[in-house]
Design a protein around this motif. Structure first.
Motif, mmCIF file in Angstrom:
data_model
loop_
_atom_site.group_PDB
_atom_site.id
_atom_site.type_symbol
_atom_site.label_atom_id
_atom_site.label_comp_id
_atom_site.label_asym_id
_atom_site.label_seq_id
_atom_site.Cartn_x
_atom_site.Cartn_y
_atom_site.Cartn_z
ATOM 1 N N GLY A 71 -9.098 -7.405 6.040
ATOM 2 C CA GLY A 71 -9.283 -7.420 4.599
ATOM 3 C C GLY A 71 -8.986 -6.095 3.944
ATOM 4 O O GLY A 71 -9.453 -5.817 2.842
ATOM 5 N N VAL A 72 -8.193 -5.223 4.590
ATOM 6 C CA VAL A 72 -7.977 -3.892 4.033
ATOM 7 C C VAL A 72 -6.692 -3.794 3.224
ATOM 8 O O VAL A 72 -6.356 -2.739 2.728
ATOM 9 N N THR A 73 -5.955 -4.869 3.090
ATOM 10 C CA THR A 73 -4.739 -4.820 2.286
ATOM 11 C C THR A 73 -4.881 -5.751 1.095
ATOM 12 O O THR A 73 -5.649 -6.698 1.110
ATOM 13 N N PHE A 111 5.666 -4.377 4.814
ATOM 14 C CA PHE A 111 4.927 -5.024 3.735
ATOM 15 C C PHE A 111 5.265 -4.453 2.367
ATOM 16 O O PHE A 111 5.821 -3.364 2.256
ATOM 17 N N ASP A 112 4.883 -5.213 1.338
ATOM 18 C CA ASP A 112 5.186 -4.781 -0.023
ATOM 19 C C ASP A 112 4.271 -3.637 -0.432
ATOM 20 O O ASP A 112 3.356 -3.245 0.283
ATOM 21 N N GLU A 113 4.518 -3.088 -1.620
ATOM 22 C CA GLU A 113 3.838 -1.869 -2.046
ATOM 23 C C GLU A 113 2.328 -2.012 -2.121
ATOM 24 O O GLU A 113 1.591 -1.059 -1.895
ATOM 25 N N ARG A 114 1.838 -3.205 -2.440
ATOM 26 C CA ARG A 114 0.401 -3.402 -2.571
ATOM 27 C C ARG A 114 -0.332 -3.232 -1.243
ATOM 28 O O ARG A 114 -1.530 -2.971 -1.212
ATOM 29 N N GLY A 129 -4.941 6.469 1.542
ATOM 30 C CA GLY A 129 -5.485 5.322 0.830
ATOM 31 C C GLY A 129 -4.394 4.431 0.284
ATOM 32 O O GLY A 129 -3.377 4.203 0.951
ATOM 33 N N TYR A 130 -4.591 3.968 -0.954
ATOM 34 C CA TYR A 130 -3.655 3.035 -1.577
ATOM 35 C C TYR A 130 -3.146 3.592 -2.901
ATOM 36 O O TYR A 130 -3.933 4.132 -3.694
ATOM 37 N N ARG A 131 -1.865 3.434 -3.131
ATOM 38 C CA ARG A 131 -1.299 3.813 -4.425
ATOM 39 C C ARG A 131 -1.380 2.608 -5.359
ATOM 40 O O ARG A 131 -1.102 1.481 -4.956
ATOM 41 N N THR A 132 -1.753 2.854 -6.584
ATOM 42 C CA THR A 132 -1.910 1.762 -7.549
ATOM 43 C C THR A 132 -0.578 1.474 -8.227
ATOM 44 O O THR A 132 0.075 2.374 -8.745
ATOM 45 N N ILE A 133 -0.183 0.189 -8.201
ATOM 46 C CA ILE A 133 1.103 -0.208 -8.771
ATOM 47 C C ILE A 133 0.968 -0.466 -10.272
ATOM 48 O O ILE A 133 1.785 -0.020 -11.075
#
Length: 344
Positions: A71-73, A111-114, A129-133
Motif C-alpha cells: 500500500g505504499v504507492t 511505473f508511472d509518476e504517481r 519519498g513521493y513527488r506530488t504531480i
C-alpha cells in the motif's frame, strides 16, 4: 518494540477488498478480529490491533488480490509482485544509499509518476519519498499518507538492522485534526503544505551496510509486514543488539546464522562483538533465544500449522525439545499459548 498498530491502518486494505466485490469478514475472523474496523461504532471496536493480526489480514489480502506493494504507492497500475521483485533487486546492495537509489530506479523504470520513489541526496541530508504531480488540491493528511512514508522508513531501518533517526517529515496535505500523533509516529517535526511527501535523515546513514541476505528476505516477505511493524523505530534504540537481532531474523527452518557469519558481516572480531553485546546487557545466545521465541509465537498463531510443524519451523527435530524450550522462554507450553490466542 511495539506489538500493536492503529486499527485505522487496516482500513485501506479492507476498502481495496470491498471495492473489488469481496467480503472481508472471513479474513477478520481468521485473524481473530471480532469487530468491523471500518465502523468505529461496531460492537467491540478497538482503536488498536496487534501487529500479528494486521499481518495476517495483509497476507490474506495479498493472496486474494496478488498485490505486494504494502500500500505504499499511489498508482492503480502497480503490477503483482512489484515490491517483492524490488526487494530482490536491492538485497545485494552494499549499503543503504545504493539500495535506495536502486529502489528508486526500479519504480522509475516500471511505473508511472504517481508510484515512483523520489530520492535526493546532499552532503547533509537524504530526502526520500513521493513527488506530488497535481498540487491544485491539498486534502487533509490522513492515515494512508502517514502509512506510506512510515513503511519506507521502517523498511530502510530493517535493511540496516537499526532505526533511522528522522530530522523532519513533509506532507503536501493540510494538517490533520491530531497533528501531535504524527510527530509521535515519526519522532520528529512534521510540516504540512509542502511541495512533496518526504522523509529527511542524515546522509551519513546512506553508508550503513545492508545486513540482510536473500535467505532472511524470503522470510521477511513471507510474514510481511510483521517485522517492520514490530521493529523499534525509536532513534534511541540504535544499538548493536538491534543489528544482530535483524541479522538473526525469524526463519530458523534451515538453521541459525552462525556467530562467525555475523562477526564477518559486521566486520568485527568475535571478542569485540561479545564484549559490546555484554555492554548492552545481552549475549548472542540470548538474542537467538529471543528471536526464536518471537518467531514461535508468530507461527503458533498460524492455525494451519500443527505444534509439531511449528517445532520443525523453529529448527527443532525433536518436538519435546521445542516444548521444553518454549516453556522456558514463556512459562507456558505451546498448546497453552495457542489456547490463550484463541481466547483473545
Amino acid at each position: 518494540m511495539s506489538d500493536s498498530v492503529p486499527t485505522r491502518f487496516m482500513n485501506t486494505l479492507l476498502r481495496m477488498v470491498n471495492a473489488r466485490g469481496y467480503d472481508f469478514s472471513a479474513m477478520l475472523a481468521e485473524a481473530g478480529i471480532e469487530f468491523n474496523p471500518l465502523d468505529e461504532h461496531s460492537p467491540g471496536y478497538r482503536s488498536e490491533i496487534t501487529a500479528m493480526q494486521y499481518s495476517q489480514v495483509y497476507q490474506q489480502v495479498l493472496r486474494l488480490l496478488q498485490d505486494e506493494t504494502f500500500g505504499v504507492t499511489g498508482s492503480e497500475l502497480v503490477a503483482p509482485g512489484a515490491f517483492r521483485m524490488m526487494c530482490y533487486c536491492i538485497i545485494s546492495c552494499d549499503n543503504l544509499g545504493q539500495a535506495i537509489q536502486r529502489a528508486s530506479e526500479f519504480y522509475r523504470t516500471f511505473f508511472d509518476e504517481r508510484s515512483q520513489l523520489y530520492a535526493n541526496f546532499s552532503q547533509v541530508h537524504a530526502r526520500v519519498g513521493y513527488r506530488t504531480i497535481d498540487r491544485r488540491e491539498r486534502p487533509q493528511v490522513g492515515p494512508a499518507d502517514a502509512y506510506g512514508l512510515q513503511v519506507w522508513h521502517r523498511f530502510f531501518g530493517w535493511l540496516c538492522g537499526r532505526p533511522i533517526k528522522l530530522h523532519r517529515v513533509d506532507f503536501t496535505g493540510e494538517p490533520p485534526a491530531n497533528p501531535d500523533k504524527y510527530e509521535e509516529l515519526f519522532y520528529c517535526p512534521v510540516y504540512y503544505g509542502q511541495p512533496n511527501d518526504l522523509l529527511y535523515f542524515d546522509s551519513e546513514c546512506l553508508a550503513w551496510p545492508v545486513v540482510h541476505t536473500q535467505h532472511s528476505l524470503r522470510e521477511f516477505l513471507r510474514t510481511a509486514p510483521y517485522q517492520m511493524l514490530i521493529m523499534d523505530s525509536h532513534p534511541g534504540s540504535d544499538n548493536l543488539s538491534a543489528q544482530v537481532r535483524a541479522m538473526i531474523g525469524h526463519d530458523f527452518s534451515a538453521g541459525f546464522p552462525s556467530f562467525e557469519m555475523i562477526c564477518s558481516a559486521l566486520a568485527m572480531s568475535a571478542p569485540t562483538l561479545r564484549r559490546r553485546l555484554k555492554r548492552e546487557g545481552t549475549t548472542f545466545q540470548q538474542l537467538k533465544d529471543d528471536a526464536r521465541c518471537e518467531a514461535a509465537k508468530l507461527c503458533l498463531n498460524r492455525h494451519d500449522l500443527s505444534i509439531n510443524e511449528v517445532a520443525l519451523e523453529m529448527g527443532f527435530t525433536d518436538p519435546s525439545a521445542f516444548h521444553r524450550s518454549f516453556k522456558k522462554w514463556t512459562g507456558q507450553t505451546p498448546g497453552q499459548f495457542r489456547a490463550t490466542l484463541k481466547r483473545d
